[in-house]
Design a protein around this motif. Structure first.
Motif, PDB file in Angstrom:
ATOM      1  N   THR A 141       0.841  -1.185   0.000  1.00 44.24           N
ATOM      2  CA  THR A 141       0.000   0.000   0.000  1.00 44.24           C
ATOM      3  C   THR A 141       0.881   1.243   0.000  1.00 44.24           C
ATOM      4  O   THR A 141       2.066   1.189   0.338  1.00 44.24           O
ATOM      5  CB  THR A 141      -0.913   0.026   1.246  1.00 44.24           C
ATOM      6  N   ARG A 142       0.293   2.347  -0.361  1.00 48.87           N
ATOM      7  CA  ARG A 142       1.024   3.617  -0.367  1.00 48.87           C
ATOM      8  C   ARG A 142       1.527   3.945   1.043  1.00 48.87           C
ATOM      9  O   ARG A 142       2.633   4.446   1.224  1.00 48.87           O
ATOM     10  CB  ARG A 142       0.126   4.744  -0.879  1.00 48.87           C
ATOM     11  N   GLN A 143       0.720   3.611   2.014  1.00 51.95           N
ATOM     12  CA  GLN A 143       1.092   3.876   3.399  1.00 51.95           C
ATOM     13  C   GLN A 143       2.356   3.106   3.775  1.00 51.95           C
ATOM     14  O   GLN A 143       3.266   3.659   4.416  1.00 51.95           O
ATOM     15  CB  GLN A 143      -0.058   3.442   4.299  1.00 51.95           C
ATOM     16  N   GLU A 144       2.445   1.852   3.344  1.00 56.08           N
ATOM     17  CA  GLU A 144       3.630   1.049   3.635  1.00 56.08           C
ATOM     18  C   GLU A 144       4.864   1.609   2.932  1.00 56.08           C
ATOM     19  O   GLU A 144       5.947   1.671   3.510  1.00 56.08           O
ATOM     20  CB  GLU A 144       3.405  -0.397   3.217  1.00 56.08           C
ATOM     21  N   ARG A 145       4.696   2.020   1.658  1.00 58.60           N
ATOM     22  CA  ARG A 145       5.830   2.594   0.916  1.00 58.60           C
ATOM     23  C   ARG A 145       6.296   3.891   1.555  1.00 58.60           C
ATOM     24  O   ARG A 145       7.500   4.137   1.698  1.00 58.60           O
ATOM     25  CB  ARG A 145       5.434   2.837  -0.544  1.00 58.60           C
ATOM     26  N   ASP A 146       5.350   4.757   1.945  1.00 58.54           N
ATOM     27  CA  ASP A 146       5.708   6.027   2.571  1.00 58.54           C
ATOM     28  C   ASP A 146       6.408   5.803   3.908  1.00 58.54           C
ATOM     29  O   ASP A 146       7.373   6.491   4.242  1.00 58.54           O
ATOM     30  CB  ASP A 146       4.470   6.894   2.775  1.00 58.54           C
ATOM     31  N   LYS A 147       5.929   4.842   4.671  1.00 56.59           N
ATOM     32  CA  LYS A 147       6.529   4.550   5.963  1.00 56.59           C
ATOM     33  C   LYS A 147       7.964   4.066   5.786  1.00 56.59           C
ATOM     34  O   LYS A 147       8.873   4.507   6.497  1.00 56.59           O
ATOM     35  CB  LYS A 147       5.718   3.487   6.698  1.00 56.59           C
ATOM     36  N   GLN A 148       8.190   3.189   4.806  1.00 59.77           N
ATOM     37  CA  GLN A 148       9.534   2.687   4.571  1.00 59.77           C
ATOM     38  C   GLN A 148      10.461   3.809   4.109  1.00 59.77           C
ATOM     39  O   GLN A 148      11.611   3.896   4.546  1.00 59.77           O
ATOM     40  CB  GLN A 148       9.529   1.569   3.544  1.00 59.77           C
ATOM     41  N   ALA A 149       9.976   4.687   3.245  1.00 62.29           N
ATOM     42  CA  ALA A 149      10.792   5.809   2.775  1.00 62.29           C
ATOM     43  C   ALA A 149      11.153   6.735   3.936  1.00 62.29           C
ATOM     44  O   ALA A 149      12.299   7.207   4.034  1.00 62.29           O
ATOM     45  CB  ALA A 149      10.047   6.574   1.695  1.00 62.29           C
ATOM     46  N   ALA A 150      10.208   6.980   4.837  1.00 62.49           N
ATOM     47  CA  ALA A 150      10.485   7.841   5.990  1.00 62.49           C
ATOM     48  C   ALA A 150      11.508   7.196   6.915  1.00 62.49           C
ATOM     49  O   ALA A 150      12.402   7.872   7.435  1.00 62.49           O
ATOM     50  CB  ALA A 150       9.185   8.123   6.744  1.00 62.49           C
ATOM     51  N   GLU A 151      11.389   5.884   7.109  1.00 58.39           N
ATOM     52  CA  GLU A 151      12.357   5.180   7.954  1.00 58.39           C
ATOM     53  C   GLU A 151      13.752   5.221   7.342  1.00 58.39           C
ATOM     54  O   GLU A 151      14.746   5.416   8.053  1.00 58.39           O
ATOM     55  CB  GLU A 151      11.916   3.738   8.166  1.00 58.39           C
ATOM     56  N   GLN A 152      13.840   5.068   6.029  1.00 55.26           N
ATOM     57  CA  GLN A 152      15.139   5.124   5.365  1.00 55.26           C
ATOM     58  C   GLN A 152      15.745   6.512   5.476  1.00 55.26           C
ATOM     59  O   GLN A 152      16.953   6.662   5.702  1.00 55.26           O
ATOM     60  CB  GLN A 152      15.007   4.722   3.899  1.00 55.26           C
ATOM     61  N   ALA A 153      14.924   7.540   5.320  1.00 55.89           N
ATOM     62  CA  ALA A 153      15.427   8.911   5.442  1.00 55.89           C
ATOM     63  C   ALA A 153      15.925   9.176   6.859  1.00 55.89           C
ATOM     64  O   ALA A 153      16.973   9.804   7.057  1.00 55.89           O
ATOM     65  CB  ALA A 153      14.328   9.903   5.072  1.00 55.89           C
ATOM     66  N   LEU A 154      15.204   8.687   7.852  1.00 57.21           N
ATOM     67  CA  LEU A 154      15.618   8.871   9.237  1.00 57.21           C
ATOM     68  C   LEU A 154      16.928   8.132   9.512  1.00 57.21           C
ATOM     69  O   LEU A 154      17.834   8.684  10.154  1.00 57.21           O
ATOM     70  CB  LEU A 154      14.528   8.366  10.182  1.00 57.21           C
ATOM     71  N   ASP A 155      17.049   6.923   9.012  1.00 57.62           N
ATOM     72  CA  ASP A 155      18.294   6.163   9.183  1.00 57.62           C
ATOM     73  C   ASP A 155      19.470   6.889   8.542  1.00 57.62           C
ATOM     74  O   ASP A 155      20.557   6.952   9.111  1.00 57.62           O
ATOM     75  CB  ASP A 155      18.160   4.759   8.581  1.00 57.62           C
ATOM     76  N   LEU A 156      19.259   7.456   7.359  1.00 60.46           N
ATOM     77  CA  LEU A 156      20.318   8.188   6.665  1.00 60.46           C
ATOM     78  C   LEU A 156      20.726   9.432   7.445  1.00 60.46           C
ATOM     79  O   LEU A 156      21.917   9.715   7.591  1.00 60.46           O
ATOM     80  CB  LEU A 156      19.865   8.566   5.256  1.00 60.46           C
ATOM     81  N   ARG A 157      19.736  10.151   7.985  1.00 61.79           N
ATOM     82  CA  ARG A 157      20.053  11.346   8.789  1.00 61.79           C
ATOM     83  C   ARG A 157      20.841  10.975  10.034  1.00 61.79           C
ATOM     84  O   ARG A 157      21.786  11.665  10.410  1.00 61.79           O
ATOM     85  CB  ARG A 157      18.768  12.074   9.187  1.00 61.79           C
ATOM     86  N   ARG A 158      20.452   9.879  10.671  1.00 62.91           N
ATOM     87  CA  ARG A 158      21.185   9.440  11.874  1.00 62.91           C
ATOM     88  C   ARG A 158      22.612   9.042  11.529  1.00 62.91           C
ATOM     89  O   ARG A 158      23.553   9.360  12.252  1.00 62.91           O
ATOM     90  CB  ARG A 158      20.466   8.263  12.520  1.00 62.91           C
ATOM     91  N   LEU A 159      22.785   8.347  10.417  1.00 60.22           N
ATOM     92  CA  LEU A 159      24.109   7.934   9.987  1.00 60.22           C
ATOM     93  C   LEU A 159      24.964   9.151   9.655  1.00 60.22           C
ATOM     94  O   LEU A 159      26.130   9.230  10.048  1.00 60.22           O
ATOM     95  CB  LEU A 159      24.006   7.010   8.773  1.00 60.22           C
ATOM     96  N   GLU A 160      24.405  10.109   8.929  1.00 56.50           N
ATOM     97  CA  GLU A 160      25.142  11.322   8.575  1.00 56.50           C
ATOM     98  C   GLU A 160      25.498  12.123   9.830  1.00 56.50           C
ATOM     99  O   GLU A 160      26.533  12.784   9.878  1.00 56.50           O
ATOM    100  CB  GLU A 160      24.321  12.188   7.622  1.00 56.50           C
ATOM    101  N   GLY A 161      24.660  12.064  10.846  1.00 59.81           N
ATOM    102  CA  GLY A 161      24.916  12.791  12.082  1.00 59.81           C
ATOM    103  C   GLY A 161      26.107  12.243  12.846  1.00 59.81           C
ATOM    104  O   GLY A 161      26.698  12.942  13.666  1.00 59.81           O
ATOM    105  N   HIS A 162      26.492  11.022  12.598  1.00 55.58           N
ATOM    106  CA  HIS A 162      27.603  10.405  13.304  1.00 55.58           C
ATOM    107  C   HIS A 162      28.923  10.515  12.550  1.00 55.58           C
ATOM    108  O   HIS A 162      29.936   9.998  13.011  1.00 55.58           O
ATOM    109  CB  HIS A 162      27.296   8.925  13.577  1.00 55.58           C
ATOM    110  N   ARG A 163      28.927  11.195  11.421  1.00 59.84           N
ATOM    111  CA  ARG A 163      30.174  11.374  10.675  1.00 59.84           C
ATOM    112  C   ARG A 163      31.126  12.274  11.455  1.00 59.84           C
ATOM    113  O   ARG A 163      30.716  13.209  12.127  1.00 59.84           O
ATOM    114  CB  ARG A 163      29.903  12.023   9.313  1.00 59.84           C
ATOM    115  N   ARG A 164      32.410  11.987  11.322  1.00 61.95           N
ATOM    116  CA  ARG A 164      33.404  12.843  11.983  1.00 61.95           C
ATOM    117  C   ARG A 164      33.528  14.170  11.267  1.00 61.95           C
ATOM    118  O   ARG A 164      33.671  15.213  11.885  1.00 61.95           O
ATOM    119  CB  ARG A 164      34.763  12.143  11.987  1.00 61.95           C
ATOM    120  N   THR A 165      33.569  14.121   9.928  1.00 64.13           N
ATOM    121  CA  THR A 165      33.656  15.355   9.155  1.00 64.13           C
ATOM    122  C   THR A 165      32.528  15.367   8.132  1.00 64.13           C
ATOM    123  O   THR A 165      32.192  14.331   7.563  1.00 64.13           O
ATOM    124  CB  THR A 165      35.002  15.439   8.394  1.00 64.13           C
TER     125      THR A 165
END
Length: 63
Positions: free
Chosen positions: A33-57
């Protein structure tokens, strides 16, 4: 007396039925469903932001 059957129509009906059953299988197998796709995209974006936040530079300092 036997009933007259148009073989072309019978063949086309059989093909349509097979295509429909294949489509139903694909909807179950791949459909989300669209809801499932949107939820997965939001989770991926959040994971990417968290990963980028832990970069040294930041990426801009690479050059």
């Amino acid at each position: 007396m036997a009933e007259i059957v148009n073989l072309r129509k019978l063949r086309k009906a059989k093909t349509r039925a097979a295509d429909e059953s294949k489509a139903a299988e694909n909807r179950v197998k791949f459909g989300r469903t669209r809801q499932e796709r949107d939820k997965q995209a939001a989770e991926q974006a959040l994971d990417l932001r968290r990963l980028e936040g832990h970069r040294r530079t930041p990426d801009s300092d690479k050059a």
